[in-house]
Design a protein around this motif. Structure first.
Motif, mmCIF file in Angstrom:
data_model
loop_
_atom_site.group_PDB
_atom_site.id
_atom_site.type_symbol
_atom_site.label_atom_id
_atom_site.label_comp_id
_atom_site.label_asym_id
_atom_site.label_seq_id
_atom_site.Cartn_x
_atom_site.Cartn_y
_atom_site.Cartn_z
ATOM 1 N N ILE A 101 0.841 -1.195 0.000
ATOM 2 C CA ILE A 101 0.000 0.000 0.000
ATOM 3 C C ILE A 101 0.879 1.248 0.000
ATOM 4 O O ILE A 101 1.728 1.410 0.890
ATOM 5 C CB ILE A 101 -0.902 0.053 1.245
ATOM 6 C CG1 ILE A 101 -1.617 -1.278 1.469
ATOM 7 C CG2 ILE A 101 -1.917 1.193 1.131
ATOM 8 C CD1 ILE A 101 -2.277 -1.377 2.844
ATOM 9 N N PRO A 102 0.703 2.170 -0.960
ATOM 10 C CA PRO A 102 1.363 3.476 -0.870
ATOM 11 C C PRO A 102 0.599 4.362 0.120
ATOM 12 O O PRO A 102 -0.293 5.121 -0.237
ATOM 13 C CB PRO A 102 1.316 4.007 -2.304
ATOM 14 C CG PRO A 102 0.229 3.247 -2.980
ATOM 15 C CD PRO A 102 -0.029 1.991 -2.227
ATOM 16 N N MET A 103 0.954 4.233 1.385
ATOM 17 C CA MET A 103 0.234 4.879 2.488
ATOM 18 C C MET A 103 0.713 6.307 2.704
ATOM 19 O O MET A 103 1.860 6.651 2.382
ATOM 20 C CB MET A 103 0.448 4.067 3.770
ATOM 21 C CG MET A 103 -0.344 4.530 4.992
ATOM 22 S SD MET A 103 0.295 5.989 5.867
ATOM 23 C CE MET A 103 1.839 5.393 6.523
ATOM 24 N N GLN A 104 -0.156 7.144 3.272
ATOM 25 C CA GLN A 104 0.244 8.502 3.632
ATOM 26 C C GLN A 104 -0.589 8.999 4.806
ATOM 27 O O GLN A 104 -1.759 8.639 4.959
ATOM 28 C CB GLN A 104 0.082 9.439 2.437
ATOM 29 C CG GLN A 104 -1.286 9.427 1.822
ATOM 30 C CD GLN A 104 -1.304 9.951 0.403
ATOM 31 O OE1 GLN A 104 -0.279 10.133 -0.233
ATOM 32 N NE2 GLN A 104 -2.498 10.202 -0.111
ATOM 33 N N ASP A 105 0.022 9.795 5.645
ATOM 34 C CA ASP A 105 -0.664 10.511 6.724
ATOM 35 C C ASP A 105 -0.700 11.981 6.349
ATOM 36 O O ASP A 105 0.344 12.637 6.278
ATOM 37 C CB ASP A 105 0.067 10.335 8.059
ATOM 38 C CG ASP A 105 -0.139 8.961 8.672
ATOM 39 O OD1 ASP A 105 -1.132 8.307 8.317
ATOM 40 O OD2 ASP A 105 0.697 8.546 9.503
ATOM 41 N N GLY A 155 7.976 12.081 2.402
ATOM 42 C CA GLY A 155 6.680 12.739 2.456
ATOM 43 C C GLY A 155 5.627 11.901 1.754
ATOM 44 O O GLY A 155 5.881 10.751 1.365
ATOM 45 N N PRO A 156 4.438 12.452 1.554
ATOM 46 C CA PRO A 156 3.344 11.709 0.946
ATOM 47 C C PRO A 156 3.362 11.784 -0.585
ATOM 48 O O PRO A 156 4.280 12.340 -1.187
ATOM 49 C CB PRO A 156 2.113 12.421 1.502
ATOM 50 C CG PRO A 156 2.576 13.846 1.643
ATOM 51 C CD PRO A 156 4.027 13.776 2.029
ATOM 52 N N TRP A 157 2.321 11.204 -1.192
ATOM 53 C CA TRP A 157 2.055 11.278 -2.636
ATOM 54 C C TRP A 157 3.128 10.568 -3.440
ATOM 55 O O TRP A 157 3.697 11.086 -4.393
ATOM 56 C CB TRP A 157 1.894 12.728 -3.083
ATOM 57 C CG TRP A 157 0.988 12.895 -4.268
ATOM 58 C CD1 TRP A 157 1.331 13.277 -5.540
ATOM 59 C CD2 TRP A 157 -0.421 12.666 -4.315
ATOM 60 N NE1 TRP A 157 0.224 13.307 -6.364
ATOM 61 C CE2 TRP A 157 -0.871 12.947 -5.629
ATOM 62 C CE3 TRP A 157 -1.368 12.263 -3.367
ATOM 63 C CZ2 TRP A 157 -2.209 12.827 -6.024
ATOM 64 C CZ3 TRP A 157 -2.694 12.141 -3.741
ATOM 65 C CH2 TRP A 157 -3.105 12.428 -5.054
ATOM 66 N N ASN A 158 3.373 9.306 -3.049
ATOM 67 C CA ASN A 158 4.332 8.474 -3.748
ATOM 68 C C ASN A 158 3.613 7.542 -4.712
ATOM 69 O O ASN A 158 2.400 7.360 -4.644
ATOM 70 C CB ASN A 158 5.160 7.699 -2.735
ATOM 71 C CG ASN A 158 5.918 8.624 -1.803
ATOM 72 O OD1 ASN A 158 6.879 9.263 -2.198
ATOM 73 N ND2 ASN A 158 5.450 8.735 -0.558
ATOM 74 N N GLY A 159 4.358 6.929 -5.625
ATOM 75 C CA GLY A 159 3.772 6.238 -6.758
ATOM 76 C C GLY A 159 3.120 4.904 -6.444
ATOM 77 O O GLY A 159 3.226 4.356 -5.344
ATOM 78 N N GLY A 160 2.453 4.358 -7.478
ATOM 79 C CA GLY A 160 1.815 3.061 -7.397
ATOM 80 C C GLY A 160 2.838 1.929 -7.391
ATOM 81 O O GLY A 160 4.034 2.129 -7.611
ATOM 82 N N ASN A 177 8.742 7.498 -6.465
ATOM 83 C CA ASN A 177 8.345 8.277 -5.299
ATOM 84 C C ASN A 177 8.425 9.772 -5.559
ATOM 85 O O ASN A 177 8.920 10.224 -6.593
ATOM 86 C CB ASN A 177 9.171 7.885 -4.067
ATOM 87 C CG ASN A 177 10.665 8.079 -4.252
ATOM 88 O OD1 ASN A 177 11.128 9.104 -4.767
ATOM 89 N ND2 ASN A 177 11.453 7.091 -3.838
ATOM 90 N N ALA A 178 7.914 10.527 -4.601
ATOM 91 C CA ALA A 178 7.865 11.980 -4.734
ATOM 92 C C ALA A 178 9.240 12.618 -4.690
ATOM 93 O O ALA A 178 9.413 13.750 -5.150
ATOM 94 C CB ALA A 178 6.984 12.562 -3.619
ATOM 95 N N ASP A 200 3.446 23.360 1.357
ATOM 96 C CA ASP A 200 4.409 22.973 2.378
ATOM 97 C C ASP A 200 4.222 21.543 2.868
ATOM 98 O O ASP A 200 5.088 21.008 3.566
ATOM 99 C CB ASP A 200 4.320 23.924 3.575
ATOM 100 C CG ASP A 200 5.091 25.208 3.344
ATOM 101 O OD1 ASP A 200 5.727 25.323 2.292
ATOM 102 O OD2 ASP A 200 5.046 26.095 4.211
ATOM 103 N N ALA A 201 3.075 20.915 2.532
ATOM 104 C CA ALA A 201 2.874 19.525 2.945
ATOM 105 C C ALA A 201 3.859 18.599 2.252
ATOM 106 O O ALA A 201 4.086 17.480 2.690
ATOM 107 C CB ALA A 201 1.444 19.078 2.645
ATOM 108 N N LEU A 202 4.464 19.069 1.157
ATOM 109 C CA LEU A 202 5.482 18.291 0.458
ATOM 110 C C LEU A 202 6.808 18.548 1.149
ATOM 111 O O LEU A 202 7.491 19.527 0.881
ATOM 112 C CB LEU A 202 5.537 18.699 -1.015
ATOM 113 C CG LEU A 202 4.198 18.590 -1.758
ATOM 114 C CD1 LEU A 202 4.296 19.253 -3.118
ATOM 115 C CD2 LEU A 202 3.781 17.147 -1.891
ATOM 116 N N THR A 203 7.153 17.662 2.052
ATOM 117 C CA THR A 203 8.307 17.933 2.903
ATOM 118 C C THR A 203 9.607 17.958 2.119
ATOM 119 O O THR A 203 10.616 18.464 2.596
ATOM 120 C CB THR A 203 8.403 16.874 4.018
ATOM 121 O OG1 THR A 203 8.391 15.561 3.425
ATOM 122 C CG2 THR A 203 7.216 16.984 4.956
#
Length: 696
Positions: free
Chosen positions: A423-427, A492-497, A510-511, A566-569
């Protein structure tokens, strides 16, 4: 040719086009079954098979040699927006899609562009899109390629030439529908959904004849106006779960914008249904209710679209917790018995295992950080919500997941070899609060929530604390034990499938801009490649002439790349739209990345604080979804804080007049006054000065 020079030819072709008027098994084979060493192996359907496992039995590349993987060829696309497609590889040709619903065909061995099709999507349609001008891929059958367009068309192209065979408008062109998902083919039917819930539409999924595009059936996911009657008994029953408001005036939402799966043995089609319109149930259904079939997995008869069963992951959805995320079919041994299951990790943070024959809940445990509910009651199948999660009196406080979800559209993968789902998980937290001044405006965002409350504050201590909770990871989930086996953290979040293979490999972009191979049983990093851009699409693999290849489209974009800021660390991430293909004996290389520094040189700020504050409120209502929270761009669109003096002089002609509509930036003359525009500009200037102060 194995370099980027082909881009020039493609640009010429696109320029010319712009002048014109506008079968597989349900489950993967056992890993004990190996193909002949030299046999070609295709990737014929979106998820590799109807079960959507994204698990390949190829073993030419494995843990022992993956560190020798090199770039074999690449192709640069002439766009700079998000790329999310899963390529198909059939008879030595790669078919994929890019920004603005363009379709491309490449020689899978050399990368030569064989043809491309530009469906001429009106650029101003971008205002009706929630999450970038993306497309997730095509479907193929008997020499025809099928694809959806951002403005709601289903098109059929000759696979050999790219010439248009037929097209059909699947949506009402007077309403803000869109298509970003890949169609699926079940027997002689093309199944296609749509998007646009927040913009004010009513969701449905349709089946068309592959031969000529004739509409065969349509299943609505939410009821319309009861006074008009109901299309089916299932809609009449669903209407009983809505109440107290005229939801049909807004549309209700429930769009089927991405995931589907099909079991040919059971002859069941499974669709994932999206969020409500608006998000806030207090507005669309003030009397409460579960609001079926929002945030549900629904099983249909693929022959006539008849309802079979459903499971609602988030009853009374009010947080944008869609259930459109990737669904996987598998046969699992649970409590000593083999069960036919369907698995999903929807936005709400719980991983669900359901009996796919009946829809019965088998397990549901959190795969991400969850604060809106304590657990799922296994007897009722319903979440046990925490106090004030529904923000009916005041705001929710910092809540997880937020509307980006614990998992978004990025596909998972299931390996029967390891028994794990990746799972490409994110908080990504959020503060929900009701918009007390909500007024429905079709074609614009209608969440019914207050973005001013959700926006990151300027206070560094609070801001840093919130951003510290933003995370991304791969979670290797054991669906039998209903628990994680291992985890790999990202910046950080928003990484690939995901893609898994019988070579005990797991691939993901990944991001941070890397394509990475991991050991599927442990998560150990085995190989990495610098893609020079964020990668959100899932990799695929295929074999031709005895060589196994791994391919992925790279190009930063999508929802978080627009609104994240800024959510993109890792900071703003560049977009370089490419198709990357790797092999064990590849010898290509990317050209050096040309970095363009962002320079802030704003004009003087002469607006009063009250004017800036009003501009901020308007910005958060109309602009944040593309240009980022706090005017901090994520990298997919220009950073407004770096606007030139000429840009500021042309501000009104852009924002009100629509001067840049060909880039997707429409004019807002029907929503904003001249003074509104000035106030928003004042806020943008203030943010640029704030950035300059922070840099000193």
């Amino acid at each position: 040719m194995k370099d980027a020079t082909r881009t020039c030819l493609l640009c010429c072709l696109i320029s010319l086009a712009a002048c014109e008027p506008p079968g597989n098994d349900a489950l993967p084979p056992s890993t004990s079954q190996t193909s002949k060493v030299t046999a070609d192996v295709a990737w014929r359907v979106h998820g590799l098979n109807n079960a959507e496992t994204r698990f390949s039995t190829l073993t030419d590349i494995d843990t022992g040699n993956v560190d020798q993987l090199e770039l074999d060829w690449y192709f640069d696309y002439p766009t700079q927006r998000g790329l999310e497609a899963t390529p198909l590889v059939i008879d030595g040709v790669i078919y994929t899609t890019g920004s603005w619903s363009m379709v491309f065909a490449h020689d899978a061995r050399s990368g030569e562009l064989l043809w491309f099709h530009d469906p001429q999507v009106p650029r101003d349609w971008a205002v009706h899109l929630c999450c970038d001008v993306v497309n997730r891929g095509v479907a193929y059958q008997d020499g025809t390629v099928y694809s959806g367009t951002l403005d709601g068309r289903l098109i059929a192209l000759d696979a050999g030439s790219g010439e248009l065979a037929w097209q059909v408008q699947t949506t009402d062109p007077d309403k803000p529908y869109s298509i970003t998902g890949a169609p699926r083919i079940v027997k002689d039917r093309i199944i296609i959904g749509n998007g646009g819930s927040e913009m004010g539409v009513r969701g449905y999924v349709s089946a068309y004849a592959v031969a000529d595009g004739e509409l065969l059936w349509r299943f609505h996911t939410v009821p319309g106006n009861p006074a008009d009657g109901f299309e089916s008994e299932s809609m009449r029953q669903a209407a009983e779960t809505w109440g107290g408001g005229a939801w049909w005036d807004i549309g209700g939402g429930g769009t089927v914008w991405d995931s589907m799966a099909y079991d040919p043995e059971l002859d069941m089609l499974y669709i994932g249904v999206g969020n409500g319109a608006p998000w806030n149930r207090q507005i669309r259904s003030p009397a409460g209710g579960d609001n079926l079939f929002l945030s549900s997995i629904v099983a249909l008869d693929p022959d006539d679209g008849r309802y079979l069963w459903h499971y609602q992951t988030t009853p009374g959805e009010t947080w944008d917790y869609t259930a459109t995320q990737h669904m996987i079919l598998a046969n699992l041994n649970i409590d000593g018995a083999e069960r036919k299951v369907i698995m999903q990790a929807p936005k709400n943070g719980f991983f669900y295992v359901l009996d796919r024959v009946s829809g019965e809940l088998i397990s549901a445990e959190p795969y991400a950080t969850v604060t809106w509910a304590s657990h799922i009651d296994t007897q009722t199948g319903r979440p046990v919500e925490t106090a004030q999660a529904r923000y009916t009196e005041g705001d929710s406080g910092l809540q997880l997941p937020g509307p980006i979800g614990g998992h978004n559209w990025h596909p998972m993968s299931y390996s029967p070899q390891t028994g794990l789902v990746y799972i490409p998980m994110q908080d990504t937290p959020w503060v929900y609060a009701a918009d007390e001044n909500f007024e429905f405006r079709q074609g614009y965002w209608n969440t019914g929530t207050d973005n001013l409350v959700a926006s990151l504050p300027d206070d560094p201590a609070i801001r840093d604390a919130v951003l510290a909770s933003v995370k991304g990871a791969i979670v290797a989930w054991d669906p039998v034990k209903a628990e994680p086996r291992w985890r790999v953290d990202h910046a950080g979040p928003w990484n690939g499938g995901m893609l898994s293979t019988a070579g005990n490999l797991l691939f993901q972009g990944n991001a941070e801009g890397n394509v990475v191979a991991y050991a599927a049983d442990s998560g150990k990093v085995l190989w990495s490649f610098d893609a020079q851009t964020g990668v959100v699409a899932p990799p695929v693999t295929y074999r031709l002439d005895g060589r196994q290849y791994v391919a992925v489209v790279a190009g930063w974009g999508g929802a978080l790349a627009l609104v994240g800021g800024d959510a993109l660390t890792a900071g703003p991430i560049p977009n370089r739209s490419r198709l990357l293909v790797f092999s064990l004996d590849g010898d290509a290389s990317l050209p050096p990345a040309q970095e363009t520094p962002v320079v802030f040189n704003p004009p003087p700020l002469d607006a009063e604080p009250e004017q800036v504050a009003r501009g901020k409120a308007l910005y958060l209502q109309y602009c944040v979804y593309c240009h980022g929270d706090g005017v901090v761009a994520g990298g997919a669109v220009p950073d407004l804080r770096a606007l030139t003096a000429e840009g500021h002089e042309d501000w009104e002609s852009i924002v009100i007049g629509g001067r840049h509509w060909k880039q997707g930036m429409v004019g807002f003359s029907d929503a904003l006054t001249k003074q509104d525009s000035i106030d928003i500009q004042s806020y943008v200037i203030e943010r640029a000065h704030h950035a300059l102060r922070a840099d000193r």
